[in-house]
Design an enzyme around this catalytic site. Structure first.
Site, short mmCIF file in Angstrom:
data_model
loop_
_atom_site.label_atom_id
_atom_site.label_comp_id
_atom_site.label_asym_id
_atom_site.label_seq_id
_atom_site.Cartn_x
_atom_site.Cartn_y
_atom_site.Cartn_z
N ARG A 171 0.87 -1.18 0.00
CA ARG A 171 0.00 0.00 0.00
C ARG A 171 0.89 1.22 0.00
O ARG A 171 1.69 1.42 0.91
CB ARG A 171 -0.90 -0.01 1.24
N SER A 239 -12.36 -2.99 1.61
CA SER A 239 -12.48 -2.31 2.91
C SER A 239 -13.95 -2.01 3.17
O SER A 239 -14.63 -1.47 2.29
CB SER A 239 -11.74 -0.97 2.89
N LYS A 268 -4.44 6.31 7.61
CA LYS A 268 -5.27 6.41 6.40
C LYS A 268 -5.96 7.77 6.39
O LYS A 268 -6.64 8.13 7.36
CB LYS A 268 -6.31 5.28 6.37
N1 3NM Z 1 -7.75 1.05 6.23
P1 3NM Z 1 -2.75 1.74 11.27
S1 3NM Z 1 -7.79 1.96 8.57
C1 3NM Z 1 -5.41 1.30 5.51
O1 3NM Z 1 -10.68 1.23 8.22
C2 3NM Z 1 -6.46 1.43 6.50
O2 3NM Z 1 -10.47 0.55 6.19
C3 3NM Z 1 -8.57 1.29 7.25
O3 3NM Z 1 -3.21 1.87 9.77
C4 3NM Z 1 -10.01 1.01 7.22
O4 3NM Z 1 -2.60 0.31 11.58
C5 3NM Z 1 -6.31 1.94 7.78
O5 3NM Z 1 -1.42 2.46 11.31
C6 3NM Z 1 -5.05 2.42 8.38
O6 3NM Z 1 -3.78 2.44 12.11
C7 3NM Z 1 -4.44 1.41 9.33
#
Ligand code: 3NM
Length: 339
Positions: A171, A239, A268
């Site tokens: 990603r 997602s 994100k």
């Molecule tokens: N998708 P971290 S939250 C790529 O809710 C992504 O669909 C999400 O990163 C969703 O582990 C997210 O650093 C970011 O919080 C996750």
């Protein structure tokens, strides 16, 4: 004309593949519904040519189809899963070849029949139930170079593999297409050599070009049905952030869903709001396809996520921002074993 010989060889290839799958479902899995569906498909493939002029070409070149099938090593598979996968691939490739040949010959209606059969074969493969459970693992690693403490995505992926992570998603939102392609190509090699499932975020074209195992889509990406047409039987993940999106994802044929954000995250941008743990609990009790919890998950809160039904945990910052990824994963795994 050679194109008829090509069709003939592929009719044989498809029928043989279907026959192997039919026999496995009938004699080994004892799944009469599956066996019937495969048989029906085989009959359609055989019959669709028996009532047409093409039959004359078929009869004239049976030897070719036979020699192709005899020189094939497709059945030299050491386990049932590989045998099933290889035969579905053989069927799908054959159907695609027939479909394209028919278009060249101007038989558009017939080519549509083969296109439909190919889609049906994707469904059957899914229902066959022998597909590798790619998400039957604890940690889902995702790259993000900007949070990787100066390490490249490739270095981080090497660390993740060393740590024993079994599914990795590429990603990267800011890089050029070419940079992303080059990195994905390198990561494909690393993941293939180590038996790790490789998923590409957003870029369907890159996923196909590097032969990734799957593609992960967001709610604003192309619809799954369209991606399925070009990505064939690749894993497609989506997602989701609420119950409605989860139900739709299942209906549209997603192979797994992301469930989140479970907690606040700054990784994100513009992430949709979600009821987090409550939504995860609902998914764990109501959704039959695999799911991955994501968003703000850390070593410090992962036990809570597990208590709400989390089985596979996707983490970006917690993993890529860790100075020692191997130690971090070890520590998370130890913790997960405590409940
Ligand atoms: N998708 P971290 S939250 C790529 O809710 C992504 O669909 C999400 O990163 C969703 O582990 C997210 O650093 C970011 O919080 C996750």
């Amino acid at each position: 004309m050679n194109i008829y010989r090509m069709i003939d060889a592929n009719i044989n290839r498809v029928s043989e593949g279907l026959r192997v799958l039919e026999d496995i479902s009938r004699f080994i899995l004892e799944d009469s519904d599956m066996s019937r569906s495969l048989k029906e498909m085989r009959h359609i493939v055989r019959k669709s040519f028996s009532d047409s002029k093409l039959i004359t070409f078929r009869d004239s070149c049976n030897d070719l189809g036979l020699s192709i099938s005899q020189s094939s090593t497709i059945d030299n598979k050491e386990d049932l899963l590989s045998l099933v996968e290889a035969n579905f691939k053989r069927v799908q490739e054959g159907l695609r070849s027939i479909e394209e040949s028919l278009k060249v010959l101007g038989h558009y209606d017939k080519s549509k029949v083969y296109e439909r059969l190919r889609y049906e074969s994707y469904d059957l493969e899914k229902k066959f139930g022998l597909k590798k459970d790619f998400i039957d693992t604890d940690i889902y690693g995702i790259t993000a170079e900007e949070f990787s403490l100066g390490r490249t995505n490739i270095q981080v992926v090497e660390e993740m593999i060393k740590a024993g992570i079994k599914i990795i998603q590429y990603r990267e939102k800011e890089k050029s297409k070419l940079e992303k392609y080059n990195e994905c190509k390198a990561i494909r090699k690393l993941t293939k050599d180590s038996g790790v499932t490789f998923i590409v975020n957003d870029d369907v074209d890159i996923a196909i070009a590097v032969e990734a195992d799957g593609i992960h889509l967001g709610q604003d990406d192309m619809p799954i049905e369209e991606v399925r047409k070009i990505a064939g039987n690749m894993i497609i993940g989506l997602s989701t952030h609420n119950i409605k999106q989860a139900k739709t994802a299942v209906e549209k044929g997603a192979d797994y869903i992301g469930v989140g954000p479970i907690f606040n995250t700054t990784t994100k941008k513009n992430v949709e709001k979600s009821e987090g743990l409550k939504y995860l609990k609902w998914v764990s009790e109501n959704i039959q396809i695999p799911y991955v919890a994501i968003g703000g998950i850390k070593e410090s809160n992962i036990i809570e996520v597990k208590k709400y039904g989390g089985k596979c945990f996707a983490m970006i910052s917690e993993i890529v921002s860790s100075p020692d990824i191997v130690k971090k994963v070890e520590s998370i795994r130890k913790l997960l074993k405590t409940i």
